[in-house]
Motif scaffolding. Structure first.
Motif, mmCIF file in Angstrom:
data_model
loop_
_atom_site.group_PDB
_atom_site.id
_atom_site.type_symbol
_atom_site.label_atom_id
_atom_site.label_comp_id
_atom_site.label_asym_id
_atom_site.label_seq_id
_atom_site.Cartn_x
_atom_site.Cartn_y
_atom_site.Cartn_z
ATOM 1 N N UNK A 144 -3.394 -46.087 36.187
ATOM 2 C CA UNK A 144 -2.588 -44.904 36.500
ATOM 3 C C UNK A 144 -2.061 -44.264 35.221
ATOM 4 N N UNK A 145 -2.205 -42.934 35.158
ATOM 5 C CA UNK A 145 -1.596 -42.134 34.105
ATOM 6 C C UNK A 145 -0.520 -41.293 34.784
ATOM 7 N N UNK A 146 0.677 -41.302 34.223
ATOM 8 C CA UNK A 146 1.808 -40.594 34.829
ATOM 9 C C UNK A 146 2.040 -39.257 34.141
ATOM 10 N N UNK A 147 2.274 -38.227 34.932
ATOM 11 C CA UNK A 147 2.674 -36.924 34.392
ATOM 12 C C UNK A 147 4.149 -36.754 34.685
ATOM 13 N N UNK A 148 4.918 -36.359 33.687
ATOM 14 C CA UNK A 148 6.342 -36.186 33.935
ATOM 15 C C UNK A 148 6.914 -35.018 33.149
ATOM 16 N N UNK A 149 7.866 -34.329 33.740
ATOM 17 C CA UNK A 149 8.558 -33.245 33.037
ATOM 18 C C UNK A 149 9.758 -33.826 32.306
ATOM 19 N N UNK A 150 10.021 -35.107 32.573
ATOM 20 C CA UNK A 150 11.201 -35.750 31.997
ATOM 21 C C UNK A 150 10.764 -36.923 31.154
ATOM 22 N N UNK A 151 11.278 -36.995 29.928
ATOM 23 C CA UNK A 151 10.938 -38.169 29.114
ATOM 24 C C UNK A 151 12.140 -39.101 29.042
ATOM 25 N N UNK A 152 12.862 -39.219 30.188
ATOM 26 C CA UNK A 152 14.016 -40.124 30.215
ATOM 27 C C UNK A 152 13.559 -41.566 30.070
ATOM 28 N N UNK A 153 14.335 -42.311 29.274
ATOM 29 C CA UNK A 153 14.025 -43.708 28.987
ATOM 30 C C UNK A 153 13.919 -44.520 30.289
ATOM 31 N N UNK A 154 14.862 -44.303 31.181
ATOM 32 C CA UNK A 154 14.934 -45.080 32.424
ATOM 33 C C UNK A 154 13.680 -44.865 33.283
ATOM 34 N N UNK A 155 13.208 -43.608 33.310
ATOM 35 C CA UNK A 155 12.020 -43.256 34.087
ATOM 36 C C UNK A 155 10.767 -43.902 33.495
ATOM 37 N N UNK A 156 10.698 -43.863 32.168
ATOM 38 C CA UNK A 156 9.549 -44.437 31.458
ATOM 39 C C UNK A 156 9.519 -45.952 31.655
ATOM 40 N N UNK A 157 10.694 -46.575 31.623
ATOM 41 C CA UNK A 157 10.758 -48.030 31.839
ATOM 42 C C UNK A 157 10.341 -48.389 33.258
ATOM 43 N N UNK A 158 10.763 -47.565 34.215
ATOM 44 C CA UNK A 158 10.372 -47.810 35.620
ATOM 45 C C UNK A 158 8.853 -47.698 35.777
ATOM 46 N N UNK A 159 8.284 -46.686 35.118
ATOM 47 C CA UNK A 159 6.824 -46.486 35.178
ATOM 48 C C UNK A 159 6.102 -47.670 34.531
ATOM 49 N N UNK A 160 6.616 -48.122 33.394
ATOM 50 C CA UNK A 160 5.999 -49.255 32.695
ATOM 51 C C UNK A 160 6.058 -50.515 33.550
ATOM 52 N N UNK A 161 7.221 -50.758 34.169
ATOM 53 C CA UNK A 161 7.385 -51.935 35.032
ATOM 54 C C UNK A 161 6.475 -51.876 36.256
ATOM 55 N N UNK A 162 6.132 -50.661 36.668
ATOM 56 C CA UNK A 162 5.237 -50.499 37.828
ATOM 57 C C UNK A 162 3.779 -50.750 37.440
#
Length: 200
Positions: free
Chosen positions: A84-102
């Protein structure tokens, strides 16, 4: 590097999930022009899961913010099928960590161009390939280790019962495996517990 040399002969198959139709159309066009094959399009996380499970693409590109189910929750459900490659308008740390953990392999922050996208896609696909082969290797290693332990136990039993040396016991297992067209693991199991392996 042009897309052909990066991609090789067979175009990777992609599923795109983005709830904004205009962005999705642009993305599909960008990918197609770069030599990728878009095999499915979704407008929410739930559709993305269904498409990925059905089509088993080489990569799923998911937007983070989508209705019904967000991209990260969808990623958790499909990561074992496709990278999976994620597209995001937000580079918030918390969001990126959630994506990484997923288990998300890479992400790209909007707005992006194809030159931002292609390297991230290649990284996501190659990381997934490495992880898949690593998982296979680990299970092969576990199997080999288990086989070795069983053979060692069987050798011990044969050495005691038939008064053999260790090399003779090993040869006995090897011969029995060849004569009976069984694996050495099966022969070892039969020696340890004669009732465990049926006669052939």
């Amino acid at each position: 590097m042009n897309s052909e040399s990066t991609l090789g002969a067979i175009a990777p198959r992609i599923v795109v999930a983005e709830d904004e139709a205009l962005i999705r159309m642009d993305l599909v066009e960008m990918l197609t022009e770069s030599g990728y094959e878009v095999v499915g399009q979704a407008s929410n996380g739930q559709e993305a899961i269904a498409l990925v499970q059905e089509l088993k693409p080489d990569l799923a590109i998911l937007d983070v913010k989508m209705p019904v189910m967000d991209g990260i929750s969808a990623a958790e459900a499909i990561i074992h099928v496709s990278p999976v490659l994620m597209l995001t308008a937000f580079s918030q740390k918390e969001l990126i960590e959630r994506a990484r953990d997923a288990g998300v392999m890479a992400y790209v922050v909007k707005p992006f161009s194809i030159t931002d996208l292609v390297p991230a896609m290649e990284i996501a696909m190659s990381r997934h390939k490495q992880m898949t082969s690593l998982e296979k290797e680990i299970s092969d290693l576990q199997d080999r280790l288990e086989t070795r332990k069983l053979i060692d136990r069987a050798k011990g039993i044969l050495m005691t019962a038939l008064n053999l040396t260790e090399p003779q016991a090993f040869s006995w297992i090897q011969r029995a495996a060849m004569d009976r067209r069984m694996s050495m693991k099966e022969v070892a199991m039969a020696v340890i517990s004669p009732t465990a392996v049926p006669e052939r």
